[in-house]
Structures are given as C-alpha cells and as structure tokens.
Design a protein around this motif. Structure first.
Motif, PDB file in Angstrom:
ATOM      1  N   ARG A  25       0.828  -1.207   0.000  1.00 59.97           N
ATOM      2  CA  ARG A  25       0.000   0.000   0.000  1.00 59.97           C
ATOM      3  C   ARG A  25       0.864   1.259   0.000  1.00 59.97           C
ATOM      4  O   ARG A  25       0.547   2.244  -0.674  1.00 59.97           O
ATOM      5  CB  ARG A  25      -0.947   0.002   1.208  1.00 59.97           C
ATOM      6  CG  ARG A  25      -2.080  -1.008   1.096  1.00 59.97           C
ATOM      7  CD  ARG A  25      -3.209  -0.677   2.064  1.00 59.97           C
ATOM      8  NE  ARG A  25      -2.765  -0.690   3.450  1.00 59.97           N
ATOM      9  CZ  ARG A  25      -2.814  -1.760   4.233  1.00 59.97           C
ATOM     10  NH1 ARG A  25      -3.269  -2.913   3.761  1.00 59.97           N
ATOM     11  NH2 ARG A  25      -2.422  -1.690   5.495  1.00 59.97           N
TER      12      ARG A  25
ATOM     13  N   SER B  50     -11.658  12.577  -5.669  1.00 58.52           N
ATOM     14  CA  SER B  50     -12.478  11.979  -6.729  1.00 58.52           C
ATOM     15  C   SER B  50     -12.711  12.938  -7.894  1.00 58.52           C
ATOM     16  O   SER B  50     -12.938  12.510  -9.015  1.00 58.52           O
ATOM     17  CB  SER B  50     -13.823  11.521  -6.158  1.00 58.52           C
ATOM     18  OG  SER B  50     -14.545  12.630  -5.643  1.00 58.52           O
TER      19      SER B  50
ATOM     20  N   LEU C   3      -4.485  -1.437 -10.782  1.00 60.96           N
ATOM     21  CA  LEU C   3      -5.758  -0.729 -10.914  1.00 60.96           C
ATOM     22  C   LEU C   3      -6.825  -1.655 -11.483  1.00 60.96           C
ATOM     23  O   LEU C   3      -7.979  -1.650 -11.049  1.00 60.96           O
ATOM     24  CB  LEU C   3      -5.589   0.494 -11.819  1.00 60.96           C
ATOM     25  CG  LEU C   3      -6.843   1.340 -12.082  1.00 60.96           C
ATOM     26  CD1 LEU C   3      -7.383   1.907 -10.782  1.00 60.96           C
ATOM     27  CD2 LEU C   3      -6.533   2.463 -13.057  1.00 60.96           C
TER      28      LEU C   3
ATOM     29  N   ASN D 159      -7.548  -4.534  -8.641  1.00 65.68           N
ATOM     30  CA  ASN D 159      -8.261  -4.138  -7.418  1.00 65.68           C
ATOM     31  C   ASN D 159      -8.518  -2.635  -7.434  1.00 65.68           C
ATOM     32  O   ASN D 159      -7.903  -1.883  -6.672  1.00 65.68           O
ATOM     33  CB  ASN D 159      -7.440  -4.524  -6.181  1.00 65.68           C
ATOM     34  CG  ASN D 159      -8.290  -4.582  -4.929  1.00 65.68           C
ATOM     35  OD1 ASN D 159      -9.391  -4.019  -4.878  1.00 65.68           O
ATOM     36  ND2 ASN D 159      -7.795  -5.250  -3.907  1.00 65.68           N
ATOM     37  N   PRO D 160      -9.422  -2.181  -8.302  1.00 63.28           N
ATOM     38  CA  PRO D 160      -9.616  -0.734  -8.487  1.00 63.28           C
ATOM     39  C   PRO D 160     -10.062   0.014  -7.240  1.00 63.28           C
ATOM     40  O   PRO D 160      -9.579   1.110  -6.970  1.00 63.28           O
ATOM     41  CB  PRO D 160     -10.684  -0.660  -9.586  1.00 63.28           C
ATOM     42  CG  PRO D 160     -11.364  -1.990  -9.567  1.00 63.28           C
ATOM     43  CD  PRO D 160     -10.315  -2.976  -9.162  1.00 63.28           C
ATOM     44  N   LYS D 161     -10.970  -0.564  -6.456  1.00 60.76           N
ATOM     45  CA  LYS D 161     -11.487   0.150  -5.284  1.00 60.76           C
ATOM     46  C   LYS D 161     -10.391   0.396  -4.255  1.00 60.76           C
ATOM     47  O   LYS D 161     -10.276   1.487  -3.696  1.00 60.76           O
ATOM     48  CB  LYS D 161     -12.644  -0.633  -4.658  1.00 60.76           C
ATOM     49  CG  LYS D 161     -13.906  -0.635  -5.505  1.00 60.76           C
ATOM     50  CD  LYS D 161     -15.044  -1.356  -4.798  1.00 60.76           C
ATOM     51  CE  LYS D 161     -16.307  -1.326  -5.647  1.00 60.76           C
ATOM     52  NZ  LYS D 161     -17.433  -2.047  -4.993  1.00 60.76           N
ATOM     53  N   LEU D 162      -9.581  -0.634  -4.004  1.00 56.70           N
ATOM     54  CA  LEU D 162      -8.502  -0.490  -3.031  1.00 56.70           C
ATOM     55  C   LEU D 162      -7.474   0.522  -3.517  1.00 56.70           C
ATOM     56  O   LEU D 162      -7.016   1.379  -2.755  1.00 56.70           O
ATOM     57  CB  LEU D 162      -7.823  -1.839  -2.783  1.00 56.70           C
ATOM     58  CG  LEU D 162      -6.603  -1.807  -1.852  1.00 56.70           C
ATOM     59  CD1 LEU D 162      -7.005  -1.329  -0.464  1.00 56.70           C
ATOM     60  CD2 LEU D 162      -5.946  -3.185  -1.774  1.00 56.70           C
TER      61      LEU D 162
ATOM     62  N   ILE E  68      -7.801   3.034  -5.650  1.00 59.94           N
ATOM     63  CA  ILE E  68      -8.323   4.405  -5.625  1.00 59.94           C
ATOM     64  C   ILE E  68      -8.380   4.931  -4.195  1.00 59.94           C
ATOM     65  O   ILE E  68      -8.038   6.083  -3.921  1.00 59.94           O
ATOM     66  CB  ILE E  68      -9.707   4.455  -6.294  1.00 59.94           C
ATOM     67  CG1 ILE E  68      -9.559   4.205  -7.800  1.00 59.94           C
ATOM     68  CG2 ILE E  68     -10.386   5.797  -6.042  1.00 59.94           C
ATOM     69  CD1 ILE E  68     -10.861   3.975  -8.523  1.00 59.94           C
ATOM     70  N   LYS E  69      -8.782   4.060  -3.270  1.00 62.74           N
ATOM     71  CA  LYS E  69      -8.845   4.461  -1.863  1.00 62.74           C
ATOM     72  C   LYS E  69      -7.464   4.804  -1.326  1.00 62.74           C
ATOM     73  O   LYS E  69      -7.274   5.822  -0.648  1.00 62.74           O
ATOM     74  CB  LYS E  69      -9.461   3.335  -1.031  1.00 62.74           C
ATOM     75  CG  LYS E  69      -9.520   3.638   0.460  1.00 62.74           C
ATOM     76  CD  LYS E  69     -10.079   2.451   1.233  1.00 62.74           C
ATOM     77  CE  LYS E  69     -10.071   2.716   2.732  1.00 62.74           C
ATOM     78  NZ  LYS E  69     -10.568   1.540   3.496  1.00 62.74           N
ATOM     79  N   GLU E  70      -6.482   3.968  -1.636  1.00 62.64           N
ATOM     80  CA  GLU E  70      -5.139   4.167  -1.101  1.00 62.64           C
ATOM     81  C   GLU E  70      -4.417   5.338  -1.757  1.00 62.64           C
ATOM     82  O   GLU E  70      -3.494   5.906  -1.179  1.00 62.64           O
ATOM     83  CB  GLU E  70      -4.304   2.890  -1.287  1.00 62.64           C
ATOM     84  CG  GLU E  70      -4.771   1.718  -0.454  1.00 62.64           C
ATOM     85  CD  GLU E  70      -4.663   1.969   1.036  1.00 62.64           C
ATOM     86  OE1 GLU E  70      -3.776   2.745   1.451  1.00 62.64           O
ATOM     87  OE2 GLU E  70      -5.471   1.403   1.791  1.00 62.64           O
ATOM     88  N   SER E  71      -4.823   5.701  -2.960  1.00 63.49           N
ATOM     89  CA  SER E  71      -4.113   6.756  -3.690  1.00 63.49           C
ATOM     90  C   SER E  71      -4.282   8.127  -3.052  1.00 63.49           C
ATOM     91  O   SER E  71      -3.442   9.003  -3.210  1.00 63.49           O
ATOM     92  CB  SER E  71      -4.609   6.816  -5.135  1.00 63.49           C
ATOM     93  OG  SER E  71      -5.914   7.362  -5.201  1.00 63.49           O
TER      94      SER E  71
END
Length: 203
Positions: free
Chosen positions: A54, A123, A108, A111-114, A116-119
């Motif tokens: 991460r 939004s 990406l 695991n797109p959701k993870l 985007i969250k970690e980035s």
C-alpha cells in the motif's frame, strides 16, 4: 540514520519487485533478500506485505500525478501550454519508469477500489480543475459537442499506450530501441498538435 537507511532499502527492493511481478507474484522473503536483510527485520519495519504494498502503491501513484498538480489549476497558463506540459510530463514519467506505469495499471485493473482508496487522490481531481474548465470553454466556443473527458483520455492514451506496447510495436515494425525512442520523442510535438486540432485551438 541506520533506521532510515534500512527502511529505504526495503522500499526500493519492494518497489522493484512489485513493479516487475505485481502484488501476488512477490514474497516477503524475496523483498528481504534483495534488501539484504532478514524477514524478521522486514516485518519489524512494515508488519506485512500488504502494508508495504500500500505504501509503495501510494508513492507510485503520487509520482505519476505529482507534476499534474502543479499544472492543471494554474489560471495564468493557457490551455494550449497546459496541453504541451501535460504531454511532456507524462512522456517523461513513462519513458523514465515504464514499469511504474504498468504496475499501476495492472493493480488498478486487479483491485480498483482499493487502489483508488489508497491513492488519496480526490475523486474530482480533474473534473473540478481549471484545466477541465478551460477544455469545456474551448469546446463550447467551437460548438464541439463532446465531453471534456474524451480529450483527457486521448491525451493519456496517446502518451502512455505506445510506451506500454513498445515490445509488440518494435516487433511488428522491426524497429530497434533507438529508433523507437526517436518515434516516441516525436510524439512530444505530435500529440499536442492532434489534441489542439480536436479542440480547434488556433495558435
């Protein structure tokens, strides 16, 4: 200082291995061996492969987008000049670190959701930017009925995809590395030209 040095060695080893093999393809033992430490010390610093991943992923995304933050919301810079700078910036990143781009894109997709969250990238990072507003104003001025997102996606794909697809392109056209690099460098001029033609920007 020794603490910082060890942590840096671990992160450098992890970055190299993750970019080459992805999250699933790397074992903590490999990271420890490349960093020149034992697995227990790696666990002491980062607790788990997931936590280390991460951190590396977040730093990688920040590296890819850092130059954008300095450009897209600058009101005194024209749309034309922003296009030049963004294309140049992306080409610099993908040419210097092609594995970085592949790494981010692969993860990406996986695991797109993870990701985007970690980035930690907002939004509406682009949609609310001054750059996006400039694109919309130009489209409206020229009565071009398309979403500004088409322009952004074209800029990214025209810049990134040829570098990612380099092995296949070089094989299909029997081009050596130096000649292919020259083609990519020519795109610093060509891509902005194509984008500005789409937007009907007169210079």
């Amino acid at each position: 200082m020794e603490h910082d040095s060890t942590e840096l060695k671990i992160k450098e080893a992890a970055r190299k291995l993750f970019q080459e093999k992805g999250f699933e393809g790397v074992r903590t033992r490999e990271i420890a061996e490349m960093a020149g430490i034992n697995s227990a010390l790696l666990h002491y610093y980062f607790r788990s492969k997931e936590k280390l991943f991460r951190i590396i992923m977040n730093e990688s995304i920040q590296e890819m987008f850092a130059f954008l933050q300095q450009i897209i919301n600058e009101p005194s810079t024209s749309l034309s000049h922003k296009i030049d700078e963004i294309v140049n910036g992306y080409l610099n990143v993908v040419l210097a670190t092609p594995n970085l781009v592949l790494f981010v894109l692969n993860e990406l997709y996986a695991n797109p959701k993870l990701l985007i969250k970690e980035s930690k990238i907002p939004s509406k990072f682009l949609s609310d930017s001054y750059f996006s507003r400039q694109i919309m104003e130009q489209l409206e001025a020229q009565s071009i009925a398309i979403s500004p997102l088409h322009i952004v996606m074209n800029m990214i794909s025209l810049t990134v995809m040829p570098v990612i697809a380099a092995p296949l392109a070089k094989h299909l056209y029997n081009i050596e590395d130096d000649n292919f690099r020259q083609l990519i460098e020519q795109r610093r001029t060509l891509i902005p030209l194509w984008i500005k033609e789409m937007l009907q920007i007169e210079e």
